[in-house]
Design a protein around this motif. Structure first.
Motif, PDB file in Angstrom:
ATOM      1  N   MET A   7       0.827  -1.198   0.000  1.00  0.00           N
ATOM      2  CA  MET A   7       0.000   0.000   0.000  1.00  0.00           C
ATOM      3  C   MET A   7       0.871   1.261   0.000  1.00  0.00           C
ATOM      4  O   MET A   7       0.558   2.232  -0.660  1.00  0.00           O
ATOM      5  N   ARG A   8       1.961   1.181   0.783  1.00  0.00           N
ATOM      6  CA  ARG A   8       2.853   2.323   0.874  1.00  0.00           C
ATOM      7  C   ARG A   8       3.527   2.605  -0.474  1.00  0.00           C
ATOM      8  O   ARG A   8       3.743   3.745  -0.849  1.00  0.00           O
ATOM      9  N   ARG A   9       3.853   1.533  -1.180  1.00  0.00           N
ATOM     10  CA  ARG A   9       4.490   1.680  -2.489  1.00  0.00           C
ATOM     11  C   ARG A   9       3.544   2.361  -3.476  1.00  0.00           C
ATOM     12  O   ARG A   9       3.974   3.184  -4.274  1.00  0.00           O
ATOM     13  N   ILE A  10       2.269   2.044  -3.441  1.00  0.00           N
ATOM     14  CA  ILE A  10       1.277   2.654  -4.335  1.00  0.00           C
ATOM     15  C   ILE A  10       1.176   4.151  -4.056  1.00  0.00           C
ATOM     16  O   ILE A  10       1.117   4.964  -4.982  1.00  0.00           O
ATOM     17  N   LYS A  11       1.200   4.532  -2.784  1.00  0.00           N
ATOM     18  CA  LYS A  11       1.157   5.950  -2.428  1.00  0.00           C
ATOM     19  C   LYS A  11       2.382   6.681  -2.977  1.00  0.00           C
ATOM     20  O   LYS A  11       2.272   7.798  -3.480  1.00  0.00           O
ATOM     21  N   HIS A  12       3.543   6.046  -2.902  1.00  0.00           N
ATOM     22  CA  HIS A  12       4.767   6.667  -3.423  1.00  0.00           C
ATOM     23  C   HIS A  12       4.686   6.828  -4.945  1.00  0.00           C
ATOM     24  O   HIS A  12       5.119   7.840  -5.494  1.00  0.00           O
ATOM     25  N   ILE A  13       4.158   5.844  -5.609  1.00  0.00           N
ATOM     26  CA  ILE A  13       4.013   5.909  -7.079  1.00  0.00           C
ATOM     27  C   ILE A  13       3.042   7.022  -7.456  1.00  0.00           C
ATOM     28  O   ILE A  13       3.309   7.819  -8.360  1.00  0.00           O
ATOM     29  N   ILE A  14       1.907   7.090  -6.775  1.00  0.00           N
ATOM     30  CA  ILE A  14       0.917   8.136  -7.053  1.00  0.00           C
ATOM     31  C   ILE A  14       1.510   9.509  -6.769  1.00  0.00           C
ATOM     32  O   ILE A  14       1.392  10.433  -7.576  1.00  0.00           O
ATOM     33  N   PHE A  15       2.201   9.650  -5.646  1.00  0.00           N
ATOM     34  CA  PHE A  15       2.828  10.924  -5.303  1.00  0.00           C
ATOM     35  C   PHE A  15       3.887  11.302  -6.341  1.00  0.00           C
ATOM     36  O   PHE A  15       4.000  12.451  -6.765  1.00  0.00           O
ATOM     37  N   GLY A  16       4.690  10.340  -6.758  1.00  0.00           N
ATOM     38  CA  GLY A  16       5.720  10.581  -7.770  1.00  0.00           C
ATOM     39  C   GLY A  16       5.120  11.019  -9.095  1.00  0.00           C
ATOM     40  O   GLY A  16       5.604  11.963  -9.742  1.00  0.00           O
ATOM     41  N   CYS A  17       4.055  10.348  -9.528  1.00  0.00           N
ATOM     42  CA  CYS A  17       3.380  10.718 -10.788  1.00  0.00           C
ATOM     43  C   CYS A  17       2.780  12.116 -10.699  1.00  0.00           C
ATOM     44  O   CYS A  17       2.877  12.904 -11.651  1.00  0.00           O
ATOM     45  N   ALA A  18       2.180  12.427  -9.561  1.00  0.00           N
ATOM     46  CA  ALA A  18       1.596  13.763  -9.374  1.00  0.00           C
ATOM     47  C   ALA A  18       2.682  14.830  -9.388  1.00  0.00           C
ATOM     48  O   ALA A  18       2.516  15.900  -9.997  1.00  0.00           O
ATOM     49  N   ALA A  19       3.816  14.549  -8.759  1.00  0.00           N
ATOM     50  CA  ALA A  19       4.927  15.511  -8.737  1.00  0.00           C
ATOM     51  C   ALA A  19       5.479  15.731 -10.135  1.00  0.00           C
ATOM     52  O   ALA A  19       5.757  16.864 -10.542  1.00  0.00           O
ATOM     53  N   VAL A  20       5.643  14.655 -10.913  1.00  0.00           N
ATOM     54  CA  VAL A  20       6.138  14.775 -12.292  1.00  0.00           C
ATOM     55  C   VAL A  20       5.137  15.568 -13.131  1.00  0.00           C
ATOM     56  O   VAL A  20       5.515  16.451 -13.913  1.00  0.00           O
ATOM     57  N   ALA A  21       3.849  15.280 -13.000  1.00  0.00           N
ATOM     58  CA  ALA A  21       2.820  16.002 -13.762  1.00  0.00           C
ATOM     59  C   ALA A  21       2.811  17.475 -13.395  1.00  0.00           C
ATOM     60  O   ALA A  21       2.728  18.342 -14.280  1.00  0.00           O
ATOM     61  N   LEU A  22       2.927  17.788 -12.127  1.00  0.00           N
ATOM     62  CA  LEU A  22       2.961  19.185 -11.680  1.00  0.00           C
ATOM     63  C   LEU A  22       4.195  19.900 -12.226  1.00  0.00           C
ATOM     64  O   LEU A  22       4.117  21.030 -12.707  1.00  0.00           O
ATOM     65  N   PHE A  23       5.329  19.237 -12.181  1.00  0.00           N
ATOM     66  CA  PHE A  23       6.552  19.818 -12.725  1.00  0.00           C
ATOM     67  C   PHE A  23       6.411  20.081 -14.224  1.00  0.00           C
ATOM     68  O   PHE A  23       6.783  21.151 -14.709  1.00  0.00           O
ATOM     69  N   CYS A  24       5.897  19.115 -14.968  1.00  0.00           N
ATOM     70  CA  CYS A  24       5.709  19.280 -16.417  1.00  0.00           C
ATOM     71  C   CYS A  24       4.756  20.430 -16.716  1.00  0.00           C
ATOM     72  O   CYS A  24       5.008  21.244 -17.615  1.00  0.00           O
ATOM     73  N   PHE A  25       3.666  20.513 -15.974  1.00  0.00           N
ATOM     74  CA  PHE A  25       2.707  21.602 -16.178  1.00  0.00           C
ATOM     75  C   PHE A  25       3.358  22.951 -15.914  1.00  0.00           C
ATOM     76  O   PHE A  25       3.233  23.879 -16.709  1.00  0.00           O
TER      77      PHE A  25
END
Length: 156
Positions: free
Chosen positions: A1-19
């Motif tokens: 479960m913790r790994r899924i949260k890290h993946i979601i957080f990482g994807c959100a951070a990358v998307a925010l950076f790209c935007f």
């Protein structure tokens, strides 16, 4: 479960950076410039002196581009009688301000009720299409050489 949260957080951070990166790049290469539309008949319907409103708009907003409509009912109040004084005045003021004009011609132009057909015009009468094209040709011939005219918008 913790790994899924890290993946979601990482994807959100990358998307925010790209935007944020794309947003900053678009501002740097394509600065936003605003344009305005002006309708003398709409200003008058609000109870304003439309010339004062136009002057105030030019002075306060200092637009680089203005969209103005050549409303058929004002330009040709009677068949074959053309009145350009108000439109000439707006075009001249835009030129003095250094603003370019997008001139709208046709039966349908910006602002409600959109269609500014002269009261005398009967679309079912013989020669109606020719009367409309005569209006278009007359307006285009009058303004095609104006230096402040940047583009045409032709409707219906």
């Amino acid at each position: 479960m913790r790994r899924i949260k890290h993946i979601i957080f990482g994807c959100a951070a990358v998307a925010l950076f790209c935007f944020a990166f794309l947003q900053l790049m678009s501002i740097a290469t394509n600065p936003i410039e605003y344009a305005v539309s002006f309708s003398s008949s709409y200003a008058a319907s609000l109870g304003l002196d439309w010339r004062e409103a136009y002057d105030a708009m030019l002075g306060e907003l200092q637009p680089k581009s203005i969209r103005i409509a050549a409303e058929w009912n004002q330009i040709e109040p009677e068949p074959g009688v053309y009145v350009f004084s108000d439109l000439d005045w707006m075009m001249d003021k835009a030129k003095k301000q250094g603003a370019e004009v997008l001139l709208v011609v046709g039966q349908k132009v910006p602002r409600w009720p959109e269609c500014y057909i002269p009261a005398w015009f009967d679309s079912s009468a013989p020669g109606a299409k020719e009367q409309f094209f005569s209006y278009l040709e007359t307006v285009v011939a009058r303004y095609e050489g104006h230096t402040e005219l940047a583009a045409w918008q032709v409707e219906n």
